[in-house]
Design an enzyme around this catalytic site. Structure first.
Site, mmCIF file in Angstrom:
data_model
loop_
_atom_site.group_PDB
_atom_site.id
_atom_site.type_symbol
_atom_site.label_atom_id
_atom_site.label_comp_id
_atom_site.label_asym_id
_atom_site.label_seq_id
_atom_site.Cartn_x
_atom_site.Cartn_y
_atom_site.Cartn_z
ATOM 1 N N MET A 35 0.842 -1.201 0.000
ATOM 2 C CA MET A 35 0.000 0.000 0.000
ATOM 3 C C MET A 35 0.876 1.249 0.000
ATOM 4 O O MET A 35 0.409 2.343 0.339
ATOM 5 C CB MET A 35 -0.930 0.001 1.213
ATOM 6 C CG MET A 35 -1.897 -1.195 1.183
ATOM 7 S SD MET A 35 -3.414 -0.911 2.091
ATOM 8 C CE MET A 35 -2.797 -0.658 3.726
ATOM 9 N N HIS A 39 9.041 1.168 3.335
ATOM 10 C CA HIS A 39 10.134 1.172 4.318
ATOM 11 C C HIS A 39 10.952 -0.094 4.119
ATOM 12 O O HIS A 39 10.669 -0.885 3.197
ATOM 13 C CB HIS A 39 9.565 1.294 5.732
ATOM 14 C CG HIS A 39 8.471 0.296 6.028
ATOM 15 N ND1 HIS A 39 8.704 -1.060 6.103
ATOM 16 C CD2 HIS A 39 7.133 0.446 6.223
ATOM 17 C CE1 HIS A 39 7.588 -1.695 6.372
ATOM 18 N NE2 HIS A 39 6.593 -0.811 6.431
ATOM 19 N N GLY A 41 10.955 -2.867 5.528
ATOM 20 C CA GLY A 41 10.176 -4.119 5.531
ATOM 21 C C GLY A 41 9.750 -4.465 4.108
ATOM 22 O O GLY A 41 9.928 -5.592 3.643
ATOM 23 N N HIS A 42 9.189 -3.471 3.419
ATOM 24 C CA HIS A 42 8.792 -3.690 2.017
ATOM 25 C C HIS A 42 10.020 -4.045 1.169
ATOM 26 O O HIS A 42 9.958 -4.922 0.311
ATOM 27 C CB HIS A 42 8.156 -2.421 1.432
ATOM 28 C CG HIS A 42 6.893 -1.985 2.112
ATOM 29 N ND1 HIS A 42 6.825 -0.839 2.865
ATOM 30 C CD2 HIS A 42 5.655 -2.530 2.150
ATOM 31 C CE1 HIS A 42 5.590 -0.693 3.330
ATOM 32 N NE2 HIS A 42 4.860 -1.702 2.910
ATOM 33 N N GLY A 153 4.825 -10.313 4.041
ATOM 34 C CA GLY A 153 5.597 -10.185 5.271
ATOM 35 C C GLY A 153 4.956 -10.940 6.426
ATOM 36 O O GLY A 153 3.734 -10.901 6.609
ATOM 37 N N LYS A 155 5.092 -10.006 9.295
ATOM 38 C CA LYS A 155 4.525 -8.943 10.139
ATOM 39 C C LYS A 155 2.994 -9.017 10.174
ATOM 40 O O LYS A 155 2.380 -8.794 11.204
ATOM 41 C CB LYS A 155 5.007 -7.597 9.582
ATOM 42 C CG LYS A 155 4.154 -6.394 9.859
ATOM 43 C CD LYS A 155 4.538 -5.784 11.162
ATOM 44 C CE LYS A 155 3.801 -4.515 11.506
ATOM 45 N NZ LYS A 155 2.743 -4.063 10.668
ATOM 46 N N ARG A 193 2.451 2.836 9.251
ATOM 47 C CA ARG A 193 1.697 3.623 10.245
ATOM 48 C C ARG A 193 2.609 4.209 11.323
ATOM 49 O O ARG A 193 2.183 5.113 12.043
ATOM 50 C CB ARG A 193 0.608 2.768 10.884
ATOM 51 C CG ARG A 193 -0.547 2.468 9.931
ATOM 52 C CD ARG A 193 -1.695 1.783 10.657
ATOM 53 N NE ARG A 193 -2.893 1.704 9.845
ATOM 54 C CZ ARG A 193 -3.225 0.656 9.094
ATOM 55 N NH1 ARG A 193 -2.451 -0.405 9.055
ATOM 56 N NH2 ARG A 193 -4.344 0.661 8.382
HETATM 57 P P1 AMP Z 1 1.486 -2.918 3.470
HETATM 58 O O1 AMP Z 1 2.037 -1.886 2.541
HETATM 59 O O2 AMP Z 1 1.481 -2.506 4.900
HETATM 60 O O3 AMP Z 1 0.145 -3.464 3.001
HETATM 61 O O4 AMP Z 1 2.490 -4.136 3.407
HETATM 62 C C1 AMP Z 1 2.835 -4.732 2.196
HETATM 63 C C2 AMP Z 1 3.608 -5.995 2.482
HETATM 64 O O5 AMP Z 1 4.789 -5.677 3.230
HETATM 65 C C3 AMP Z 1 2.797 -6.997 3.329
HETATM 66 O O6 AMP Z 1 3.033 -8.316 2.849
HETATM 67 C C4 AMP Z 1 3.373 -6.791 4.699
HETATM 68 O O7 AMP Z 1 3.273 -7.939 5.526
HETATM 69 C C5 AMP Z 1 4.829 -6.492 4.378
HETATM 70 N N1 AMP Z 1 5.459 -5.784 5.495
HETATM 71 C C6 AMP Z 1 5.018 -4.657 6.117
HETATM 72 N N2 AMP Z 1 5.822 -4.325 7.147
HETATM 73 C C7 AMP Z 1 6.792 -5.285 7.194
HETATM 74 C C8 AMP Z 1 7.914 -5.521 8.047
HETATM 75 N N3 AMP Z 1 8.213 -4.717 9.061
HETATM 76 N N4 AMP Z 1 8.686 -6.606 7.790
HETATM 77 C C9 AMP Z 1 8.401 -7.438 6.756
HETATM 78 N N5 AMP Z 1 7.356 -7.272 5.924
HETATM 79 C C10 AMP Z 1 6.555 -6.215 6.132
#
Ligand code: AMP
Length: 290
Positions: A35, A39, A41-42, A153, A155, A193
């Protein structure tokens, strides 16, 4: 549109389908759904995709279908320019960034993918309809891109359980790759967030991680009774200043159902509000060596 460094940015579904169809012909294609507000993580997911695939597509779409009426859709951080710069630097081949109208031309909710049992647990219980929105958008992305592998992730452990169930039941020919949670140096799980936290809240947010670490230490010390461990977990969260617990559960990572014992591994998952920001985190306990 192609950026200076050769990353293709696509806004239209039809274009993305055409480009991906051509790509799949002679290359392994990896998809990383996000989304945005990217960072480390992504980036860890993107790097895993680059290791395993020839061509990497990243979707950037703040999916309105997974936000409830009173949730933070409007407040969700949007940093598309900076995201594109990062994705270029990572050597991502394609960025898929559709508008809501492009993804839901008939309006949201016309066709939804429901995973009624697993999708009603953890965040699915706390955020009614959330996983229907997640499963729907990921099903659409898998259809549009048709990747060999998709990267998620740890997470978002409940999301992983829901999506694995969906992919298995709907026979998507995709390999689901789950990457470890990336943390700040003090242990806080990286999250888009986190940008919404004040300096004080940023310190308080560590309460989630400390509660998980405390449970891990008890398991290392030999405690296996999930009921007792959960009471300790709840106690640690309730004692953490500024942390308003939403759930704290010790469950099977696959079904998300509560466990009695953690001998064979378990997911320890928490959700809490810090100020007005909702945060989640989890750890996976190791199973017994066999
Ligand atoms: P989001 O943009 O929050 O929807 O996350 C996109 C992808 O990145 C999802 O598969 C999340 O699980 C993964 N993700 C978000 N934060 C982390 C993190 N700290 N470590 C690993 N993967 C992450």
């Amino acid at each position: 549109m192609t950026t200076a460094m050769g990353t293709l940015v696509v806004e239209r579904v039809e274009t993305m389908q055409r480009v991906c169809r051509q790509t799949r012909w002679n290359a392994r294609l990896g998809l990383v759904p996000t989304m945005g507000a990217l960072h480390e993580g992504h980036l860890s997911l993107i790097r895993a995709a680059r290791r395993e695939c020839d061509v990497v597509a990243v979707s950037v779409f703040v999916n309105p279908a997974q936000f409830g009426r009173n949730e933070d859709f409007e407040r969700y951080p949007r940093t598309f320019e900076a995201d594109c710069a990062l994705l270029e630097r990572e050597g991502v081949d394609m960025v898929f960034a559709p508008s809501s109208a492009e993804m839901y031309p008939r309006g949201m909710g016309q066709v939804m993918v429901d995973v009624p049992e697993v999708g009603a647990r953890l965040d699915g219980r706390a955020r009614q309809g959330h996983f229907r929105g997640v499963a729907t958008v990921v099903a659409k992305l898998l259809h549009i891109v048709g990747p060999d592998a998709a990267f998620f992730g740890q997470k978002d452990a409940a999301q992983v359980a829901v999506l694995k169930a969906m992919v298995a039941e709907l026979n998507f020919p995709v390999r689901m790759v789950v990457c470890p949670t990336v943390r700040e140096s003090d242990g806080l799980a990286m999250s888009s967030r986190n940008r919404n936290l004040s300096a004080e809240e940023r310190k308080q947010a560590l309460g989630l991680w400390h509660a998980l670490v405390a449970v891990h230490a008890l398991v290392d010390g030999g405690m296996v009774d999930a009921g007792r461990l959960r009471r300790e977990l709840v106690g640690a969260l309730q004692a953490a200043p500024g942390v308003e617990m939403e759930y704290a559960e010790i469950v099977s990572a696959e079904t998300l159902l509560p466990l009695e014992e953690v001998r064979d591994g378990a997911l320890v998952a928490v959700a809490a509000r810090v100020g007005s920001t909702r945060l989640i985190d989890n750890i996976v306990l190791p199973g017994r060596a066999r």
